[in-house]
Each structure stands twice: as C-alpha cells, then as structure tokens.
Design a protein around this motif. Structure first.
Motif, PDB file in Angstrom:
ATOM      1  N   ALA A 119      -7.209   8.196  -3.175  1.00 18.89           N
ATOM      2  CA  ALA A 119      -5.915   7.719  -3.411  1.00 18.89           C
ATOM      3  C   ALA A 119      -5.171   8.162  -4.816  1.00 18.89           C
ATOM      4  O   ALA A 119      -5.671   8.054  -5.854  1.00 18.89           O
ATOM      5  CB  ALA A 119      -5.935   6.307  -3.142  1.00 18.89           C
ATOM      6  N   ARG A 164       1.533   4.122  -3.085  1.00 16.05           N
ATOM      7  CA  ARG A 164       1.153   5.703  -2.880  1.00 16.05           C
ATOM      8  C   ARG A 164       2.492   6.346  -2.968  1.00 16.05           C
ATOM      9  O   ARG A 164       2.777   7.402  -2.814  1.00 16.05           O
ATOM     10  CB  ARG A 164       0.496   6.007  -1.739  1.00 16.05           C
ATOM     11  CG  ARG A 164      -0.339   5.022  -1.361  1.00 16.05           C
ATOM     12  CD  ARG A 164      -1.796   5.556  -1.940  1.00 16.05           C
ATOM     13  NE  ARG A 164      -2.818   4.683  -1.934  1.00 16.05           N
ATOM     14  CZ  ARG A 164      -2.893   3.845  -2.780  1.00 16.05           C
ATOM     15  NH1 ARG A 164      -2.210   3.856  -4.121  1.00 16.05           N
ATOM     16  NH2 ARG A 164      -3.861   2.797  -2.885  1.00 16.05           N
ATOM     17  N   ALA A 208       0.843  -1.126   0.078  1.00  6.28           N
ATOM     18  CA  ALA A 208      -0.170   0.009   0.031  1.00  6.28           C
ATOM     19  C   ALA A 208       0.969   1.296  -0.060  1.00  6.28           C
ATOM     20  O   ALA A 208       0.679   2.068  -0.563  1.00  6.28           O
ATOM     21  CB  ALA A 208      -1.016  -0.004   1.185  1.00  6.28           C
ATOM     22  N   LEU A 216      -7.358   6.080   3.014  1.00  2.00           N
ATOM     23  CA  LEU A 216      -6.984   5.850   1.680  1.00  2.00           C
ATOM     24  C   LEU A 216      -5.990   5.366   1.331  1.00  2.00           C
ATOM     25  O   LEU A 216      -5.844   4.889   0.457  1.00  2.00           O
ATOM     26  CB  LEU A 216      -6.955   7.504   1.457  1.00  2.00           C
ATOM     27  CG  LEU A 216      -8.338   8.398   1.182  1.00  2.00           C
ATOM     28  CD1 LEU A 216      -7.813   9.839   0.786  1.00  2.00           C
ATOM     29  CD2 LEU A 216      -8.981   7.575  -0.113  1.00  2.00           C
ATOM     30  N   ASN A 221      -6.044   1.794   1.154  1.00  2.00           N
ATOM     31  CA  ASN A 221      -7.134   1.111   0.264  1.00  2.00           C
ATOM     32  C   ASN A 221      -8.483   0.893   1.054  1.00  2.00           C
ATOM     33  O   ASN A 221      -9.343  -0.110   0.471  1.00  2.00           O
ATOM     34  CB  ASN A 221      -6.650   0.085  -0.679  1.00  2.00           C
ATOM     35  CG  ASN A 221      -5.740   0.617  -1.947  1.00  2.00           C
ATOM     36  OD1 ASN A 221      -6.297   1.700  -2.499  1.00  2.00           O
ATOM     37  ND2 ASN A 221      -5.027  -0.198  -2.054  1.00  2.00           N
ATOM     38  N   ARG A 280      -9.656   0.635 -10.206  1.00  2.00           N
ATOM     39  CA  ARG A 280     -10.458   0.703  -8.908  1.00  2.00           C
ATOM     40  C   ARG A 280     -12.034   0.853  -9.438  1.00  2.00           C
ATOM     41  O   ARG A 280     -12.837   0.240  -8.825  1.00  2.00           O
ATOM     42  CB  ARG A 280     -10.505   1.938  -8.206  1.00  2.00           C
ATOM     43  CG  ARG A 280     -11.254   2.209  -7.109  1.00  2.00           C
ATOM     44  CD  ARG A 280     -10.780   3.206  -6.102  1.00  2.00           C
ATOM     45  NE  ARG A 280      -9.348   3.353  -5.713  1.00  2.00           N
ATOM     46  CZ  ARG A 280      -9.110   2.747  -4.621  1.00  2.00           C
ATOM     47  NH1 ARG A 280      -9.985   2.193  -3.894  1.00  2.00           N
ATOM     48  NH2 ARG A 280      -7.937   2.760  -4.444  1.00  2.00           N
TER      49      ARG A 280
END
Lengths: 390, 357
Positions: free
Chosen positions: B246, A49, A45, B107, B110, B41
């Motif tokens: 995100a 990002r 994750a 965010l 996820n 998404r």
C-alpha cells in the motif's frame, strides 16, 4: 393517582412497555454503530490511500472487448461494457422466466398424473435437480454436455439447424421485396383473429352456441399470412443458413453454448422448484371443485384449465415470485461457464479499473432494481388474480 | 542611536523565530529531516508477530498449495524472505489466498502487508490504486497456445478465431490490443478461473488459449495430450511481476525493496543457502559481500532491521537463483531461465540490484 398500586410498585426495568421500547432503541443504536464503524473503516482506508469514490471512471475507455450479446469494442467506455452485461443478463433472465414457468407447470401437473411413468419421471427430475447445487449442474451441462458436442468441422446438420460445441445455428430470415405486405397480413390476421375470438366466445357463453372461437381465430391467424405468402409474386422472407467461413460460421441465428448452457441450467433448476409449488397449488384446490366440474360434464383437460388452475394460481403466485427472483439472482453464476452477464462484466470492470467499491455498489443497485421490478410486476399479477371482493 | 535598529531587528528576528517555533507542522519546512527509519507498518507487523502476505494458490511454480497444505512457489518464498528479514523466522507469515479481483482491495483496506501474487506492474495500478510496486522478480509476457495441427504459425493466421481468456487480468486488454493492431477479428470466451479456461480450450471450444507464457507452460502439462499443443512465438505484452504494497509508508516500501534486492545481490556474489553461514563467519574480503552480510556498515539499521538480516533471509529461502531453480526450474514448472530476461544481468538478463553502499 390514576395508576394502579401494583403498577407503581414495579421498577421501570421490569415494565414490559419500557423494555419493549428500550429493546428497540438499543437494537437501532447497535445497528447504527456497526454501520458507522464499517463506514469509517472504509473512508479511513480510502483516505489514507488518496482514493476517491466518484463514478467518473465509467466514462473512461475500457480497453477490453466483449464479443457476446450486443458486444463492445476496446475503445468503448466502461459504462457501455456495463450495459452490455446488463443486456446479456436480461436476455437470459427473460427467456429463463418464460421457459421455467412452462417447464415448472408441466412438471407440476405431471407430478399428479395418474400415469405411472409420467408421474415418476417428473418426481425423479424434481428430486434430482432440486437436491444438487446449481453451480455443479451448470458445470455439468456446460463441460459435460454442451462442450462435448461435435467440433465445428464435424458439425451436426439437422436440416437447416446446425449443432456444434461452438453453438447452435438456426436459419436467419432475410426480408425480401414486398415483405411489408406480408407483415401487414400477419398483424391483420392477429388482430382479426383476436376480434373474432372475443366475439364468438361471448356468443358461446351467452347463447350456448357451438361457435368454436379458438379454432376460427386460429384459422384466421394462420390463413391470412399463408394466403398473402401464396399470392405475393415472390416469398416475403428468404431463410439464410449459416455457412462455415474459415474458423467460424457466418450468417444464421446463433445461440452461444454459454447462453444455451446457462439458460438450460436455470430453467431446469428453477423449474424443479416451481413444479412442486404447482403441485401444492393444485392439491390446495378443494376436491369438491373438481368433482363439481366433472359432474357438469367438463372434460379432464377443461377441468384443469377452467376450474383447477385458475384457483390454484392464488396459492401459487406468492412462492412463484420467490422462484422468479431466485432465477434472476442465480443468473449471476454465469461467469463460471463463460457467459458475460452483468456480474461477470462488473468483475472485469472492477479489476481493470480497480474501482471496486463503486462497481459493487452499482452492481447491487442494479440487481436490487431488477428484483424489485420482478416483485412489482408479480404483485400486480397477484392482485389481478385475487378473488374480487374477498 | 545606531544600536536601536539592531535591537529592533534582533527583537523582530526573535519574535519571528518564536512564532515559527509555535507554528504547527502545516508550514512546509525546507530543513532536511533527520532520517530516523520508522515505519508504522513495520511496528505493527512486529507487534503482531506475523507478516500477512497475499498470495495465489492456483498457479504451479508461482503460488500453489501443495499436498501438505503448504503455500509453495516463487511468490510465497518472497513473503518468507521478508518475514525472515523482520523476525529471523521464515515461518512468521500468514498467507492470505486472494483472487486476481480481490488483491488490490485487500491492499487498499490494509487486509495484507504485502501482495506477492504474480501481479503485473502497470502505470494505472501504480499511480491510481494507492499501491506501490517493488522490484520486478519475474519478467513475463503474454503468449498464445494453439493446437499443433491447427496450421497457425503466427497470430496473423488467427483472424476470426475464438480465444479462451482468463478474466480479471491485463491479459484481456492485451488480447484486444494485439488483435486490433493486426486488424483481425476474434471471439473471446472469458472465464473466471484458470481451470475452467484451460478445460474449455482443451474441449475444443476455443482455437487458442492466451495467458502469460510462464503460465501457458504449466497449463500445457495439464492438457489431455500436451504434445498436441504449441505456443506461438509472439509475445503480446510486457508483464513485469513483483511484490506490491500500500502506498504511504515509504520506509516499509524501502524495506521490502531491499529484501528483494538482497536475494539478487546474494546470487551475484555467489552467496547460497548452503554457504551463507560459512561466508559470514569467515571474514570475507569482498567489500560488498561484507556490507551485504552486515559485517561492515549500518545498512540493516537503516531499514529498521538487524545488521545481518541478509544472513537470515538467505538461510531461510536461498538466493534469487535458488528460489527460481526450486520452483521454476526443471524440477518445478520448467521455465527456462538462460538467455531470457530473467537471467542475472551479468548473464545478459534484467535481474539487477542497485549497489549495496
């Protein structure tokens, strides 16, 4: 074959020794798998990002100010905010540990008191406090008691002590010329008093003389500074009370309502648990010990002080450590009533900086270190208290 | 002999092309990629059958849980609009209540598809946190509430005052900025819930209560006697609030952005919850209205949505003005719109959508 025939007939999956080891291996593997899964989840994750986990953000300007405790201004870095939070936590924890021990021991002794009123008052306190959630008590103390005190304009002045919903003010000692001489007399009095006490106590024990070690030491500790105060041309300290200046009080020593409410809440809550621990500890001392002490002619107070309490300490200390740790960890409820302790400041930092993972890791490490330190000290005390040779 | 270099050159070219073809995607190719709208998404949300939306549950007007356990407010309605655009069903949303401190982590991990929780767009949040901000749906600003009899008429009178402030927001930093620039000292009482902050101020622990002006209006109504409190004229900060998602899925971002803008365009064109079906059926003449409602052009398909997704959106929640009226109008928390930044651009406000073409 060395093995007994019955053993060799047993299939390996029914062999207790194999099962024990296999069970442990399976448990370790499963635990590792869960940890690895969580870690990969997190790193995926974060990678997606483009976030990194470095602690360099701690050097950045915080942008907010803290006005409680040591305090910090908006241009200070995040790490300073963290330290201010730590200092605020430590001050309430240290004060809390001392006071809760006092409250707990007194209430614990009162639980066994032959006096009906004292015994039942203490029992009521213990049951009431122990069976309601701490957060609710904190809210009650803060919003229901502390904040309903008079406003700053209508403040209550009890001599030099000022009470209001904005805080409690005591006069602040301001050193005057020649105060060093007076300070020396205080230190001297303490040192001399200690020396006289040990000396006279030894004489009393060895020779059985009525030497009054405690009283003579006390006379020295109080008398010497008192003498210096009178002899000096002017008082060594001047006491400066707080005065109202516009919207706030200046001067004096202030205890904020938030600190007061948190301290009171933690002390009362933990004290209730300690009271029962102390009660149990006293009851655990064999009844014969008490009777023997009485038959030696000791007064009721001395029976408790010299015979019962030292022995009950051995029973009391291990559960007491748990309560100390609880107090330290419960102090993190401070945020609910506006006291900026370590947890509260960390929340602010991670919301301002967005670096949640690092801040939480730092927070956990700090609380862990704090708890381990308390355990370490208390284990040392416990070893000192243990009956030698047992 | 002349042919030879040509053959060689051709062979080299061919070989080069072959190598280029074999080369994996690491090489940056400057050839424009064909615009196939594929959002991972969006696919995931479709497969799940629900949009997961992070919301507030404690700010009346913006995000609140009503007596029936329904998430109501301006921000949850933005979630419903997105769900209506994707599924044609505004109920296909799972609302995830989040605190101010939790929202960005949700965010980043996820946990949620969109965050619609009165979140201020700031540079560091946009650039550093791995989040993207959508169009601003509400222009807010930080204010200060004081007691009417306190004698404060501007922030400059408040030197040495104690200020109640909610933690975990841009509010704290703005407060420090505002008093610093004025060279004033202050004492902050920082609390972690809005209720506690308001209660501490109401009890008299603080001389002032600072928060976004939209929230102060709502908080004033919860005071023991609302008329005893006044909001100072100064605005200490810019607080553009809007949806957040995100960073990384550009198509998803485009979709959310244009769903929000569809609410604004609809208000501009006078398309309302009541008349949207009639307008769509009546073959309107205005070219932009035709494009917005999917009668002309392929705008829905560009976003990976149905051609008439705007009809679903407006049928479900109404246009921007209707959402505002429902939650923030006189029937709701009563935050005036006329003459503020939140008026439509045609009325002198900042609520504006790019052209639909």
């Amino acid at each position: 074959m060395a093995r007994s025939p019955s053993r060799s007939l047993e299939p390996f999956w029914r062999d207790v020794r194999v099962l024990r080891v296999a069970g442990q291996i399976a448990f370790v593997l499963a635990s590792l798998a869960v940890v690895a899964w969580l870690a990969s989840n997190l790193s995926q994750a974060l990678e997606a990002r483009g976030l990194d986990l470095s602690f360099s953000f701690l050097r950045r300007t915080a942008g907010f100010a803290i006005t409680q405790g040591p305090g910090m201004v908006r241009t200070d870095p995040y790490w300073k905010a963290f330290l201010v939070g730590l200092a605020n936590s430590l001050s309430v924890i240290l004060a809390g540990l001392v006071l809760t021990t006092l409250v707990g021991v007194l209430a614990g002794i009162a639980l066994l008191s032959p006096n009906w009123l004292l015994r039942n008052a203490s029992r009521t306190y213990v049951e009431l406090v122990r069976n309601t959630p701490l957060l609710v008590q904190l809210f009650f103390i803060y919003f229901g008691v502390v904040l309903t005190m008079p406003s700053l304009q209508d403040r209550l002045e009890l001599g030099p002590v000022i009470l209001s919903q904005r805080g409690v003010w005591l006069p602040r000692p301001v050193p005057q010329e020649g105060y060093l001489i007076w300070l020396a007399s205080v230190v001297g009095g303490l040192a001399l008093g200690g020396w006289v006490y040990t000396r006279r106590e030894r004489r009393r024990r060895l020779l059985g003389e009525e030497t009054h070690p405690f009283l003579s030491a006390l006379a020295l500790i109080i008398g010497l500074p008192l003498l210096a105060w009178i002899v000096l041309p002017q008082p060594a300290l001047r006491f400066e009370a707080a005065v109202l200046d516009g919207l706030r009080m200046v001067g004096g020593l202030r205890m904020t309502p938030e600190f007061f409410a948190l301290l009171l809440g933690l002390v009362l809550y933990t004290g209730a648990f300690i009271a029962d621990i102390v009660r149990a500890g006293i009851l655990a001392v064999a009844h014969g010990q008490r009777e023997a002490a009485r038959s030696l002619g000791l007064s009721e107070g001395n029976v408790l002080r010299l015979v019962v309490l030292p022995q009950s300490m051995r029973v009391v200390i291990p559960p007491l450590v748990n309560q100390y740790l609880n107090l330290a960890k419960n102090s993190s409820l401070a945020f609910g009533i506006g006291y900026l302790d370590l947890y509260a400041v960390s929340q602010i930092i991670f919301n301002q900086s967005g670096q949640a993972v690092q801040v939480i890791a730092l927070l956990m490490a700090t609380y862990l270190a704090m708890s381990l330190l308390i355990s370490f000290v208390m284990n040392w005390v416990n070893r000192r208290m243990a009956i030698p040779g047992r | 002999m002349i042919r030879r270099p040509i053959v060689l050159a051709l062979a080299a070219l061919g070989l080069g092309l072959l190598l280029a073809a074999c080369q994996p995607a690491e090489v940056q190719v400057d050839v424009p990629v064909e615009f196939v709208m594929e959002s991972e998404r969006l696919d995931a949300v479709r497969a799940r059958g629900q949009l997961v939306c992070g919301v507030n549950t404690s700010v009346p007007g913006f995000g609140f849980v009503d007596a029936n356990g329904q998430n109501v407010g301006f921000d949850p309605d933005v979630c419903r609009a997105i769900a209506a655009a994707i599924f044609g069903d505004p109920a296909a949303v799972e609302f995830r209540p989040l605190t101010a401190a939790e929202r960005f982590t949700a965010l980043q991990t996820n946990e949620i598809d969109v965050l619609s929780r009165n979140t201020t767009w700031t540079m560091s949040r946009d650039v550093e946190l791995g989040t993207d901000f959508g169009p601003t749906t509400f222009y807010d600003g930080q204010g200060m509430m004081v007691r009417a009899d306190s004698g404060f008429s501007t922030l400059n009178d408040m030197g040495g005052a104690t200020i109640c402030v909610l933690a975990g927001t841009t509010t704290e930093a703005n407060l420090a900025d505002a008093f610093n620039t004025r060279g004033l000292e202050y004492e902050a009482l920082v609390l972690d819930t809005g209720d506690a902050t308001a209660a501490a101020y109401d009890e008299g622990r603080c001389d002032g209560l600072t928060s976004d002006k939209s929230q102060l209006a709502g908080l004033r109504t919860t005071m023991t006697s609302p008329d005893d409190h006044a909001i100072l004229p100064e605005t200490m900060s810019k607080e553009p609030l809007g949806p957040v998602w995100a960073h990384g899925d550009q198509q998803w971002g485009d979709m959310v952005r244009w769903v929000v803008w569809s609410l604004i365009v609809a208000e501009e064109k006078g398309i309302t919850q009541a008349n949207v079906a009639d307008i769509a059926a009546s073959d309107p003449q205005d070219p932009e209205t035709r494009r917005v409602l999917g009668i002309e052009g392929e705008f829905g398909a560009l976003l990976g949505l149905e051609p008439d997704f705007v009809v679903d959106v407006i049928t479900a929640v109404g246009n921007y003005g209707e959402i505002y009226e429902r939650h923030l109008g006189p029937a709701g928390t009563n935050i005036p719109r006329e003459g503020t930044l939140n008026a439509l651009w045609t009325d002198g406000g900042l609520i504006y959508a790019p052209p639909w073409r």
